[in-house]
Write a protein that holds these residues in place. Structure first.
Motif, PDB file in Angstrom:
ATOM      1  N   ALA A 306       0.832  -1.208   0.000  1.00  0.00           N
ATOM      2  CA  ALA A 306       0.000   0.000   0.000  1.00  0.00           C
ATOM      3  C   ALA A 306       0.866   1.258   0.000  1.00  0.00           C
ATOM      4  O   ALA A 306       0.530   2.267  -0.629  1.00  0.00           O
ATOM      5  N   LEU A 307       1.994   1.190   0.690  1.00  0.00           N
ATOM      6  CA  LEU A 307       2.893   2.347   0.728  1.00  0.00           C
ATOM      7  C   LEU A 307       3.518   2.602  -0.649  1.00  0.00           C
ATOM      8  O   LEU A 307       3.576   3.739  -1.116  1.00  0.00           O
ATOM      9  N   PHE A 308       3.959   1.528  -1.305  1.00  0.00           N
ATOM     10  CA  PHE A 308       4.490   1.697  -2.667  1.00  0.00           C
ATOM     11  C   PHE A 308       3.420   2.246  -3.603  1.00  0.00           C
ATOM     12  O   PHE A 308       3.718   3.004  -4.528  1.00  0.00           O
ATOM     13  N   ARG A 312       6.510   6.329  -4.817  1.00  0.00           N
ATOM     14  CA  ARG A 312       7.762   5.603  -5.021  1.00  0.00           C
ATOM     15  C   ARG A 312       8.855   6.249  -4.174  1.00  0.00           C
ATOM     16  O   ARG A 312       8.943   7.476  -4.129  1.00  0.00           O
ATOM     17  N   PRO A 313       9.664   5.434  -3.529  1.00  0.00           N
ATOM     18  CA  PRO A 313      10.726   5.989  -2.670  1.00  0.00           C
ATOM     19  C   PRO A 313      11.965   6.387  -3.469  1.00  0.00           C
ATOM     20  O   PRO A 313      12.196   5.879  -4.567  1.00  0.00           O
ATOM     21  N   THR A 314      12.737   7.293  -2.897  1.00  0.00           N
ATOM     22  CA  THR A 314      14.033   7.639  -3.479  1.00  0.00           C
ATOM     23  C   THR A 314      15.159   6.897  -2.773  1.00  0.00           C
ATOM     24  O   THR A 314      16.274   6.803  -3.291  1.00  0.00           O
ATOM     25  N   THR A 453      -0.287  -1.026  13.388  1.00  0.00           N
ATOM     26  CA  THR A 453       0.665  -1.016  14.498  1.00  0.00           C
ATOM     27  C   THR A 453       1.893  -0.203  14.099  1.00  0.00           C
ATOM     28  O   THR A 453       2.240  -0.112  12.922  1.00  0.00           O
ATOM     29  N   ILE A 454       2.515   0.357  15.098  1.00  0.00           N
ATOM     30  CA  ILE A 454       3.720   1.159  14.873  1.00  0.00           C
ATOM     31  C   ILE A 454       4.821   0.309  14.268  1.00  0.00           C
ATOM     32  O   ILE A 454       5.529   0.721  13.353  1.00  0.00           O
ATOM     33  N   ARG A 455       4.959  -0.901  14.776  1.00  0.00           N
ATOM     34  CA  ARG A 455       6.016  -1.755  14.262  1.00  0.00           C
ATOM     35  C   ARG A 455       5.798  -2.052  12.789  1.00  0.00           C
ATOM     36  O   ARG A 455       6.727  -1.977  11.980  1.00  0.00           O
ATOM     37  N   GLN A 456       4.576  -2.392  12.410  1.00  0.00           N
ATOM     38  CA  GLN A 456       4.328  -2.698  11.014  1.00  0.00           C
ATOM     39  C   GLN A 456       4.565  -1.474  10.138  1.00  0.00           C
ATOM     40  O   GLN A 456       5.114  -1.578   9.059  1.00  0.00           O
ATOM     41  N   ALA A 457       4.151  -0.324  10.638  1.00  0.00           N
ATOM     42  CA  ALA A 457       4.349   0.895   9.850  1.00  0.00           C
ATOM     43  C   ALA A 457       5.834   1.169   9.666  1.00  0.00           C
ATOM     44  O   ALA A 457       6.289   1.527   8.567  1.00  0.00           O
ATOM     45  N   SER A 458       6.625   0.981  10.725  1.00  0.00           N
ATOM     46  CA  SER A 458       8.042   1.291  10.573  1.00  0.00           C
ATOM     47  C   SER A 458       8.724   0.223   9.731  1.00  0.00           C
ATOM     48  O   SER A 458       9.631   0.532   8.952  1.00  0.00           O
ATOM     49  N   GLN A 459       8.268  -1.023   9.837  1.00  0.00           N
ATOM     50  CA  GLN A 459       8.838  -2.059   8.971  1.00  0.00           C
ATOM     51  C   GLN A 459       8.500  -1.776   7.503  1.00  0.00           C
ATOM     52  O   GLN A 459       9.356  -1.885   6.632  1.00  0.00           O
ATOM     53  N   TRP A 464      10.329   0.125   2.221  1.00  0.00           N
ATOM     54  CA  TRP A 464      10.074   1.111   1.166  1.00  0.00           C
ATOM     55  C   TRP A 464      11.342   1.930   0.905  1.00  0.00           C
ATOM     56  O   TRP A 464      11.819   2.021  -0.233  1.00  0.00           O
ATOM     57  N   VAL A 465      11.928   2.471   1.966  1.00  0.00           N
ATOM     58  CA  VAL A 465      13.143   3.289   1.803  1.00  0.00           C
ATOM     59  C   VAL A 465      14.271   2.433   1.233  1.00  0.00           C
ATOM     60  O   VAL A 465      14.976   2.849   0.302  1.00  0.00           O
ATOM     61  N   GLU A 466      14.424   1.220   1.748  1.00  0.00           N
ATOM     62  CA  GLU A 466      15.535   0.375   1.292  1.00  0.00           C
ATOM     63  C   GLU A 466      15.391   0.031  -0.185  1.00  0.00           C
ATOM     64  O   GLU A 466      16.367   0.003  -0.928  1.00  0.00           O
ATOM     65  N   ARG A 467      14.164  -0.224  -0.624  1.00  0.00           N
ATOM     66  CA  ARG A 467      13.956  -0.532  -2.034  1.00  0.00           C
ATOM     67  C   ARG A 467      14.306   0.680  -2.906  1.00  0.00           C
ATOM     68  O   ARG A 467      14.758   0.538  -4.043  1.00  0.00           O
ATOM     69  N   GLY A 468      14.124   1.868  -2.336  1.00  0.00           N
ATOM     70  CA  GLY A 468      14.485   3.079  -3.062  1.00  0.00           C
ATOM     71  C   GLY A 468      15.975   3.158  -3.359  1.00  0.00           C
ATOM     72  O   GLY A 468      16.403   3.831  -4.302  1.00  0.00           O
ATOM     73  N   ARG A 469      16.774   2.450  -2.562  1.00  0.00           N
ATOM     74  CA  ARG A 469      18.236   2.476  -2.758  1.00  0.00           C
ATOM     75  C   ARG A 469      18.702   1.403  -3.727  1.00  0.00           C
ATOM     76  O   ARG A 469      19.856   1.372  -4.126  1.00  0.00           O
ATOM     77  N   TRP A 470      17.808   0.488  -4.042  1.00  0.00           N
ATOM     78  CA  TRP A 470      18.189  -0.633  -4.893  1.00  0.00           C
ATOM     79  C   TRP A 470      18.129  -0.230  -6.358  1.00  0.00           C
ATOM     80  O   TRP A 470      17.282   0.570  -6.748  1.00  0.00           O
TER      81      TRP A 470
END
Lengths: 717, 717
Positions: A306-308, A312-314, A453-459, A464-470
């Protein structure tokens, strides 16, 4: 069974793609029924009553002339024109015959809902092999068996029997493909928090059409922008990896949950590489390499997809935390730290604006604690949220709502939705309470897909951010692996001397040495090599050489070498009298000064083929499993990335003022090992260099020990 | 300010306990108001309209004669009798005066809702110190400030301003205490999935009454059986630990979430022990030691507390997984494996019964995959669930519901509730869907407190089973620590030679040695000790000796010793010319044969006092942090447990056929270090032995290096 199967070339040639499967012009339901509660009836209702399907629909029922008020046909052979799709809601025993009839009638895609095949028994697997043959011979593609069907939400076409589908009305940009219907249905119902799915397929036992086919289809589909997958039994690792890479090239992120990580990998393993490489670790490495965003839970799958779909992340996003509750702010900061994400640093302008907007005792740094004053003035939330999202360092805002305050929460949620409309920085509301009031509904209706949940949101944010670096790897494609291995293959281990001879020929640094068959020869070899030397029993059948007293190190003179030869051969006779021994390997005791012990191994994974493992060598391998993995073949870039990944990389790079190790020599070694394995096709089952002693920069390295296990061709046809 | 504070001895003596705070006979609301939306009005409404409070209620308002249709008093000094509780809804500036008035009027407990004190500024902290003084001097206990109040659900008394409370109608056996209102309110709203809370307190800035006081109160309270805590700033670690241990002795499990784990511990650290011991790690170790079940998220806090409320664990529970979806079964098995839980093995009778009850293609082993046939026949679920729960190896049943099928799910849920009534093995339904239909409601109403994710359910189950294995430690109490340290203390490091002399005197094995001030003396010492020896610069000011060339090892003759002396003193002069150097420490190079390098350290945590860290020594300490921790003092039992906890314990115990290390000597060492530190009160700030070389069983050990940092008394009053 008397029906002749027409080969595909004689009928309308079907495209290999799935466009006409997910959006057919005509559909047949074989096993249509009026019986209440039956799968056949629910399938008919889903298509006729709960879909907007405008094409031809043929109902086939052996028993009834009328189904759902329509004339039914006794057989698929009787329908007036060849349907694009036939859904089979028939007993297991009738499946093969019906599939042959479908192929004969020119059906393009047959969907088999029926269960009780390969997931249950060997007999079932044989029937599935026959289904695959029908598909191959006829060109008709088969979806299933043991599948709940599929639904094209964006076209509102339901080809499935689930009683829940009629209530799944939301459309959207997410494509889902799953092994297993329960998972997919749960994902669909995330529509209740605003998650929009465009297409959902659950490919069942995959005799023909696989999850990889759907990933390729969705990569090409205009109405799908994110692909979510829940994968249980991957049929062909190379095909899946290639499909995922294709999706990445098309700009479509694939988010995937691997189900079945805890399955015991009943694999033969002669090396550490094999024993510490579970299916789950290899799977994760393979996913990462082809840009698949692996998640750990179903909720993460939903939240991340849902976030993607929102943005799209950078890869450079830093995060703001924003809440009405101080302790919830701290919980979010904890979770972000656990996820390795960075908190944004607000600029002076942001801080100044916040201090004007918020009460004096609010926290105006990141995290922003609005305080419960917001209850009396929801405008506070609108103003300050806009300020936070406008800060140049903020890439996303985590906004946990601790509880439901009824109408007040509704107003705060409205302010949130309004603020989001004015920024493209995603604001991620997290609704912590089990009470879903006005505020919740407002967030859902406002398109903010609140997380739970906070944990799920931060995960999810981390993924999302990590995929932006790939980035799509350059000049690399995964190896074709063929179907996943079900059974172990016959194997044969080489002796250390044999292995090292092959490695040396491939340019891999191993100590100089030769096998001696007498004490006299041993001394002659040692004299030629120069002292000190090492002596090791040379036998294909003895892998744990030191355990039986088969190794002697630091032999400094001819006398010591001769004595060692005698001791080692006697020990081998004593411990393994019936085992062939080639002799004793005499090697230069080549010591790299100030060396660090590392570990390089390759093993053949049942699904993803040959995989390299690299990491810290020595006594703590199995304790700390400080390793990383890459699919073969390696490229210079992936070799460097592999070297940098384990925690021990810090040591190799020269931690705490210590000198760096010879990383260039290591990189060359990794590439040489990759070439060595790849040049031999599917011959190498396991290869392990452990330890490899790596010197300081420029000093080189040497592989002190080597294990090589080949696939045995004896007895194969 | 002219009011004379009566000391407690002159008025009705208040009990130190909190029974009359949570269940008062009379209450005053200071700052009562009729203004819509004001905190004062909401507080009045919560008590008068939404509570069943039968005692006297005095409304105090400087402005109005009438509040909520009642006569109001202008001051607490005017009320006709001293109330048990006064709630202060007054501006920050009026708080101290009002508290003094309350004390003067003989109020037993004053609750301060007002914010803007210690959480905001130093001024606020000074005001809080004054509040504490009022409490101390008068005997009136103070709750808050910066607290949202408290609610006694089981008595239906709400002393709080939250607009959400009126809808929290459920009662129950769980007591909650939090730092931070948002977290507690979110927990309360878990009542919507059936979680029953009896008492909820949020202690705010804790100038007097702390979370530890509530833990003690709840440990004694008849209507509370499980204590849930969300802790942010712990005021006194020793008090909290003692309260938790008291609760454990009363048979009440404490489940706690530590909020603020990511806070950077800005601490001075001269040793590895200090630098690798973050506040979070120490907190976790302390919690574990006193039986507090630590959880990672708010949801785990709720789920784990709810599970304890359903049943007490034995610690031997194995788990059955049961679902209508095969892939969801596998996801649950994955999560249980990640949690380190064991799947139950069904007996033959169970398997036989299941194969009679379920369709032929269902999985009749654990996990049990009911298949979607259950949709057509919910009785399947009742029968087979009873069978599974009756299996003697099953201690709990995880039952994920993948999605909502409307009425069908309702029927399956009814069957689940009915089956649960006939067994005391807890059946744990997990509702994965965001769609909360009939099935959800049935589970909630049936008292089954459904969980929301498989991961949370398996984590809760893990905590529950693990707590079942824990026992109250014998003959041990945590040290009293006093208030948590806010500021660093002055410190002084001893030289290695000084530290070793103290340790040697305490019976801790260190190499023999003495400090030489000339080359001649160095040689004389070496001659006396016997060769080889080690030479190290002796200075309190040089901690990283090898970095400056201050160490020489393996000196085998007088010439080498003299040269090393010269080299080391020259290096010290060059690198640190202005630093006092005592000389050069000459030590026996006492090498324990086949030694393993371990690490023993103690540092003083700001909250929990002196904590021992033990683990793998050598180069990889900071990379792998393979350590475990215990609060001091150690007992023989806790020393043994500490030795067994890090992963390297496998090596020490003799992994892979290697001989075991001298664990008895290690245990003696740990106890001696504990005694050494405890005997010195608060003098020792850090003590680290690294490496300690441990020989094989019976061969003893030796601490090769030592760091000792004392609290400096210079300049203290």
């Amino acid at each position: 069974m008397g029906v002749q199967i027409e080969s595909r070339s004689e009928v309308d040639p079907a495209p290999r793609g799935l466009a006409r499967l997910v959006d057919p012009g005509s559909i047949a339901i074989i096993g249509a029924s009026d019986r209440p509660g039956s799968l056949g009836r629910r399938t008919v209702e889903n298509l006729l009553d709960h879909s907007d399907f405008g094409g031809d629909c043929f109902l086939i029922s052996r028993s009834g002339a009328q189904i759902a008020g329509r004339a039914a046909y006794p057989s698929i052979l009787d329908v007036p024109s060849a349907p694009d799709v036939a859904m089979l809601v028939v007993p297991a025993t009738a499946t093969l015959t019906t599939l042959r009839d479908c192929a004969a009638r020119g059906v393009r895609y047959a969907m088999v809902f029926t269960s009780g095949f390969g997931e249950v028994s060997d007999d079932g697997r044989h029937i599935e092999a026959e289904m695959a043959r029908i598909a191959r011979d006829s060109g008709m593609r088969i979806y299933g068996p043991n599948s709940p069907g599929l639904c094209n939400q964006n076209r509102r076409i339901g080809m499935l029997f689930s009683p829940a589908w009629q209530t799944d009305q939301r459309t959207g940009p997410i494509g889902i493909v799953t092994h297993g219907g329960g998972v997919g249905r749960a994902f669909m119902q995330a529509s209740d928090r605003g998650v929009g799915v465009g297409l959902y397929a659950s490919t069942g036992n995959e005799v023909d059409i696989t999850a990889a086919d759907f990933i390729r289809h969705m990569a090409d589909a205009d109405d799908i922008s994110v692909i979510a997958a829940s994968l249980e039994g991957i049929k062909d690792g190379g095909e899946l990896a290639a499909a995922a890479l294709y999706a990445a090239e098309c700009g479509k992120p694939v988010v995937a949950l691997k189900v079945g990580r805890s399955e015991a990998g009943a694999r033969a393993a002669s090396s550490h590489t094999g024993s510490i490489s579970g299916a789950a670790e290899v799977n994760s490495a393979a996913f990462r390499e082809v840009g698949v965003v692996e998640v750990d839970t179903l909720d993460e799958l939903i939240d991340t997809a849902a976030l993607f779909a929102r943005k799209r992340p950078t890869g450079r996003e830093k995060i703001a935390v924003y809440s009405v509750s101080g302790s919830v702010c701290v919980m979010a900061a904890d979770a972000l730290a656990d996820a390795g994400l960075e908190l944004a640093r607000f600029g002076d302008a942001t801080r100044r604006q916040l201090s004007e907007q918020l009460p004096s005792y609010a926290a105006i740094d990141n995290p922003v604690d609005l305080t419960s004053d917001v209850m009396a003035d929801p405008q506070l939330s609108y103003d300050s949220l806009k300020t936070v999202a406008a800060d140049p360092d903020v890439g996303a805002v985590l906004y946990p709502f601790p509880c439901d305050w009824g109408g007040i929460s509704g107003q705060i949620a409205e302010a949130t939705v309004a603020a989001q409309r004015e920024t493209d920085v995603p604001v991620l509301p997290i609704w912590l309470s089990d009470r879903l009031g006005e505020g919740w509904t407002t967030l859902v209706d406002g398109g903010m897909t609140p997380m739970r949940t906070i944990r799920q949101a931060s995960q999810a944010t981390k993924r999302w951010v990590e995929r932006g670096r790939w980035a799509v790897p350059k000049d690399w494609q995964p190896l074709p692996t063929g179907p996943a291995r079900r059974d172990p293959v016959p194997r044969e281990a080489l002796s250390e001397a044999e292995a090292k001879a092959l490695l040396r020929a491939a340019g891999i640094a191993v100590p100089e040495g030769r096998v001696a068959t007498s004490a006299q020869e041993a001394v002659a070899i040692a004299d030629a090599l120069g002292y000190p030397v090492v002596a090791k029993v040379a036998s294909r059948a003895i892998t744990h050489k030191s355990d039986i007293g088969g190794v002697a190190v630091n032999l400094t003179d001819p006398h010591g070498v001769a004595a060692a030869f005698a001791r080692i051969t006697a020990a081998a006779m004593r411990h393994a009298p019936h085992v062939p021994v080639d002799g004793v390997l005499i090697e230069q005791m080549k010591v790299v000064e100030h060396g660090t012990e590392v570990f390089v191994g390759v093993h053949r994974d049942a699904i993803f083929g040959p995989v390299m493992t690299f990491g810290l060598g020595g006594v703590f391998i199995e304790l700390f499993k400080d390793v990383a993995r890459r699919m073969l073949p390696l490229t210079p870039a992936s070799a460097r990335a592999l070297l940098a990944e384990p925690r021990c990389a810090a040591i190799l790079q020269g931690a705490r003022g210590a000198p760096a190790a010879d990383l260039e020599a290591l990189e060359r070694l990794l590439l040489a090992v990759s070439d060595f394995v790849c040049a031999r096709g599917d011959e190498v089952e396991e290869l392990e260099l452990n330890p490899v002693l790596v010197g300081r920069a420029g000093a080189g390295l040497v592989a002190l020990d080597a294990v090589l296990v080949k696939r045995s061709r004896d007895g194969e046809n």
